[in-house]
Design a protein around this motif. Structure first.
Motif, mmCIF file in Angstrom:
data_model
loop_
_atom_site.group_PDB
_atom_site.id
_atom_site.type_symbol
_atom_site.label_atom_id
_atom_site.label_comp_id
_atom_site.label_asym_id
_atom_site.label_seq_id
_atom_site.Cartn_x
_atom_site.Cartn_y
_atom_site.Cartn_z
ATOM 1 N N HIS A 220 0.876 -1.170 0.000
ATOM 2 C CA HIS A 220 0.000 0.000 0.000
ATOM 3 C C HIS A 220 0.914 1.221 0.000
ATOM 4 O O HIS A 220 1.228 1.764 1.048
ATOM 5 C CB HIS A 220 -0.875 0.033 1.255
ATOM 6 N N SER A 221 1.415 1.612 -1.128
ATOM 7 C CA SER A 221 2.342 2.740 -1.156
ATOM 8 C C SER A 221 2.111 3.561 -2.420
ATOM 9 O O SER A 221 1.201 3.291 -3.201
ATOM 10 C CB SER A 221 3.778 2.228 -1.130
ATOM 11 N N TRP A 222 2.991 4.579 -2.626
ATOM 12 C CA TRP A 222 2.902 5.418 -3.817
ATOM 13 C C TRP A 222 3.060 4.594 -5.085
ATOM 14 O O TRP A 222 2.723 5.037 -6.178
ATOM 15 C CB TRP A 222 3.982 6.509 -3.746
ATOM 16 N N LEU A 223 3.552 3.353 -4.935
ATOM 17 C CA LEU A 223 3.732 2.475 -6.092
ATOM 18 C C LEU A 223 2.403 2.187 -6.799
ATOM 19 O O LEU A 223 2.365 1.905 -7.983
ATOM 20 C CB LEU A 223 4.334 1.148 -5.636
ATOM 21 N N ASN B 290 1.803 -3.538 -9.236
ATOM 22 C CA ASN B 290 1.067 -3.571 -7.984
ATOM 23 C C ASN B 290 -0.357 -4.058 -8.276
ATOM 24 O O ASN B 290 -1.001 -3.582 -9.214
ATOM 25 C CB ASN B 290 1.047 -2.163 -7.376
ATOM 26 N N VAL C 66 0.047 4.340 -7.428
ATOM 27 C CA VAL C 66 -0.144 5.423 -8.403
ATOM 28 C C VAL C 66 0.854 5.278 -9.549
ATOM 29 O O VAL C 66 0.493 5.343 -10.727
ATOM 30 C CB VAL C 66 0.025 6.807 -7.721
ATOM 31 N N PHE C 67 2.124 5.029 -9.190
ATOM 32 C CA PHE C 67 3.170 4.902 -10.214
ATOM 33 C C PHE C 67 2.850 3.762 -11.180
ATOM 34 O O PHE C 67 2.880 3.921 -12.405
ATOM 35 C CB PHE C 67 4.530 4.661 -9.536
#
Ligand SMILES: [Zn+2]
Ligand SMILES: [Zn+2]
Length: 229
Positions: free
Chosen positions: A83-86, A158, A88-89
């Motif tokens: 659950h990270s900025w990944l 992801n 979005v990336f």
């Protein structure tokens, strides 16, 4: 969810994926119908043929979902679950890579004999309606499925990004086949929407097959000079 699916037999899995595909289709068609109604578009009911092809597309997509699941189980497909900025990336990456891959495939289809044999089927209606998103030649549905599974197997995307992408994919698909433009000119020309594929963008592709081969953005059409605003 994946743990629950892993415990099911193949026939049950196929049933679950069939229900999931049909539910997505029904929700997409309902959203399309509602938008048409809200924009006072004259609503045409789908023909018997369109309904039959739509069912076939759902059956093929069920097998593609099943193949993807089996690829994940056997390690050919690997997902990240952070659950990270990944999220979005990976979503942006998947969105742009799929857009470019589908632009190339779509352009290639239109400029070879494949158009007359396969893709012409989708272009039967120059003024598409929502169900036409699912009115594709079976070979075209299979090739989009293979392209999709191929792309998500070359990089560890992801999982949540993949789910968001799949939802956005349906949103753009339905938008392109609304037969009406729900966004005002001002909104479409705003920075957020300017480079995205609008309803008008794909509608113009149905009206003139020499332009607008992109799906989610008009970036590749702008770069390769096939853009018709
Ligand atoms: Zn086309
Ligand atoms: Zn179309």
């Amino acid at each position: 969810m994946l743990k629950f699916l892993s415990e099911q037999s193949s026939p049950i899995l196929l049933m679950i994926f069939l229900i999931e595909n049909c539910l997505v289709t029904l929700m997409a068609l309902f959203a399309g119908w509602l938008t048409q109604k809200l924009t006072h578009k004259l609503i045409e009911s789908p023909s018997r043929n369109e309904v039959l092809v739509c069912i076939t597309t759902n059956l093929i997509n069920t097998f593609i979902t099943y193949a993807g699941f089996k690829m994940w189980q056997s390690g050919f497909l690997v997902f990240g679950f952070n659950h990270s900025w990944l999220i979005v990336f990976d979503f942006v990456l998947l969105f742009l890579v799929m857009d470019l891959a589908m632009y190339v495939l779509h352009y290639g289809i239109h400029h070879t004999a494949v158009y007359n044999k396969i893709h012409k089927f989708h272009h039967y209606y120059s003024h598409p309606k929502p169900i036409d998103l699912f009115v594709l030649h079976p070979l075209e549905t299979v090739s989009f499925g293979v392209l999709w599974l191929g792309i998500i197997s070359i990089y560890v995307f992801n999982f949540y990004a993949v789910i968001i992408y799949l939802i956005i994919n349906v949103v753009f698909g339905i938008a392109g086949h609304l037969g009406t433009e729900p966004l005002s000119d001002k909104t479409r020309n705003s920075l957020l929407f300017k480079y995205l594929g609008s309803s008008t963008f794909h509608h113009n592709h149905h009206a003139d097959i020499n332009y607008n081969y992109g799906f989610y953005t008009n970036i590749w059409d702008r770069i390769f000079k096939t853009y018709k605003p």
